[in-house]
Design an enzyme around this catalytic site. Structure first.
Site, short mmCIF file in Angstrom:
data_model
loop_
_atom_site.label_atom_id
_atom_site.label_comp_id
_atom_site.label_asym_id
_atom_site.label_seq_id
_atom_site.Cartn_x
_atom_site.Cartn_y
_atom_site.Cartn_z
N HIS A 1 3.37 4.57 13.33
CA HIS A 1 2.47 5.59 12.77
C HIS A 1 2.78 6.97 13.34
O HIS A 1 1.90 7.68 13.80
CB HIS A 1 1.01 5.21 13.03
CG HIS A 1 0.52 4.11 12.14
ND1 HIS A 1 -0.72 3.53 12.30
CD2 HIS A 1 1.08 3.51 11.08
CE1 HIS A 1 -0.88 2.60 11.36
NE2 HIS A 1 0.21 2.58 10.62
N GLU B 1 -5.27 1.64 2.28
CA GLU B 1 -5.10 0.51 3.20
C GLU B 1 -5.34 0.94 4.63
O GLU B 1 -5.96 0.22 5.41
CB GLU B 1 -3.68 -0.07 3.04
CG GLU B 1 -3.46 -1.38 3.78
CD GLU B 1 -2.90 -1.22 5.19
OE1 GLU B 1 -2.71 -2.24 5.88
OE2 GLU B 1 -2.65 -0.07 5.63
N GLU B 2 -4.85 2.12 4.97
CA GLU B 2 -4.89 2.58 6.36
C GLU B 2 -6.31 2.83 6.88
O GLU B 2 -6.53 2.89 8.08
CB GLU B 2 -4.06 3.85 6.52
CG GLU B 2 -2.56 3.67 6.26
CD GLU B 2 -1.86 2.84 7.31
OE1 GLU B 2 -2.52 2.40 8.27
OE2 GLU B 2 -0.65 2.62 7.16
N ASP C 1 4.54 -5.37 3.80
CA ASP C 1 4.08 -4.30 4.69
C ASP C 1 5.05 -4.15 5.85
O ASP C 1 6.10 -4.78 5.89
CB ASP C 1 2.66 -4.62 5.17
CG ASP C 1 1.84 -3.38 5.46
OD1 ASP C 1 2.42 -2.34 5.85
OD2 ASP C 1 0.61 -3.42 5.31
N HIS D 1 0.84 -1.20 0.00
CA HIS D 1 0.00 0.00 0.00
C HIS D 1 0.87 1.24 0.00
O HIS D 1 1.91 1.31 0.67
CB HIS D 1 -0.99 -0.01 1.16
CG HIS D 1 -0.41 0.21 2.53
ND1 HIS D 1 -0.25 1.47 3.07
CD2 HIS D 1 0.01 -0.67 3.47
CE1 HIS D 1 0.24 1.36 4.29
NE2 HIS D 1 0.42 0.08 4.56
N ASP E 1 5.61 2.97 6.99
CA ASP E 1 4.44 2.14 6.71
C ASP E 1 3.61 2.88 5.65
O ASP E 1 2.84 3.76 5.98
CB ASP E 1 3.65 1.94 8.00
CG ASP E 1 2.39 1.10 7.82
OD1 ASP E 1 2.23 0.50 6.73
OD2 ASP E 1 1.57 1.07 8.76
#
Length: 329
Positions: free
Chosen positions: A298, A191-192, A214, A59, A161
């Site tokens: 994140h 994706e998130e 990922d 992603h 990420d």
């Protein structure tokens, strides 16, 4: 690592992936037979060949913020996009999509403990009137400023990420000059916020099997059940919603053993990846997840091991040089 740093520095919050997609398309197009953007916004690049047809997915979106309200004093209230680590943002700079490019602001909070998304705001040098004039409005996207660097075998910055996964796919496409099989390099969107791009692209491609590349949250202290940076790439045995295909995982284990690469095993009760939706597409697609652990996942400054990334690329390169036929269990 220059390309990876460039990927990390480019903005691409979920739902606003145009900038990062353009960069990836430019980088990978010279190494594949064709590359196109589907109706959903996924970038699909393919090296043509014989069966089995394999899908590699990464992603390209990142977590971020969205403007929710512009107060009279010019302060900007935001909603989160993806699972943002809010506490880590206070004092950090962000980039707000505006008419002339980006407006730089700083995350502030009146609270010092237990800070949630409702407690933060963005402070810029502009008034509300000036912000509106620059097309900053409700719904404008906000990405993190990149605090990137490379030091002592580690790389740090935002959007690891999953720009690490995007970098891995580009490197594979570049190095697989004589791939025998048809390989799809798919850079998915959103994706998130719901694994949406993977769902539509897998349905269209109909691969014989698939691997999602990922990142996962690394622990800062090693234990027998956790993954941590510097100890090799990982494969997912299970996460909150997905069970890794045992056959594909065994292929990866075998390559790691042959190449004397240390491999970590991710068993988790939280989060999931694009592999969940890929594996459930049509009549089912055998799928696995590989990647590297990242500390402070994140946030505006994640951290990963360069050796882990190199080992990940080597394992996938060996697997994709002559992909095995699929097995179901």
């Amino acid at each position: 690592m220059e390309l990876l740093l460039k990927l990390m520095d480019t903005s691409g919050v979920s739902g606003n992936e145009e900038h990062i997609r353009d960069l990836i398309s430019k980088e990978i197009s010279r190494y594949v037979d064709n590359a196109r953007v589907d109706k959903m916004g996924n970038l699909i690049a393919v090296k043509k060949g014989k069966l089995p047809k394999v899908m590699l997915a990464a992603h390209m979106d990142e977590v971020g913020l969205m403007v929710k309200k512009i107060e009279e004093n010019g302060n900007i209230k935001c909603a989160g996009i993806g699972e943002v680590e809010v506490n880590s943002l206070v004092g950090k700079k962000v980039k707000i999509n505006a008419k002339s490019g980006f407006i730089i602001g700083t995350i502030k909070s009146k609270k010092s403990k237990k800070i949630g998304i409702k407690d933060i705001f963005i402070k810029t040098k502009f008034s509300k009137k000036e912000l509106l004039k620059n097309n900053v409005e409700i719904g404008s996207y906000v990405s993190f400023e990149n605090y990137s660097n490379i030091k002592k075998g580690f790389i740090e910055g935002k959007a690891m990420d999953n720009r690490i996964g995007c970098f891995t796919l580009i490197e594979l496409a570049k190095n697989l000059k004589k791939a025998r099989n048809e390989i799809y390099f798919v850079f998915t969107i959103q994706e998130e916020i719901g694994l949406y791009g993977a769902k539509t692209s897998a349905f269209e491609i109909q691969p014989d099997w698939a691997i999602t590349v990922d990142a996962t949250e690394a622990k800062k202290e090693a234990s027998k059940s956790d993954v941590f940076i510097g100890n090799g790439p990982f494969i997912t045995i299970k996460d909150a919603d997905f069970m890794g295909n045992k056959c594909i995982n065994n292929w990866i284990r075998g390559i790691a053993k042959e190449k004397k690469i240390q491999l970590q095993y991710n068993v988790s009760d939280s989060e999931t990846t694009d592999a969940t939706n890929i594996s459930l597409s049509r009549g089912g697609i055998p799928s696995s997840v590989v990647g590297v652990p990242v500390e402070n996942l994140h946030t505006a400054k994640g951290k990963a091991s360069i050796n882990d990334i190199k080992d990940l690329i080597e394992i996938l390169y060996e697997l994709m040089r002559n992909p095995p036929k699929v097995c179901l269990v």
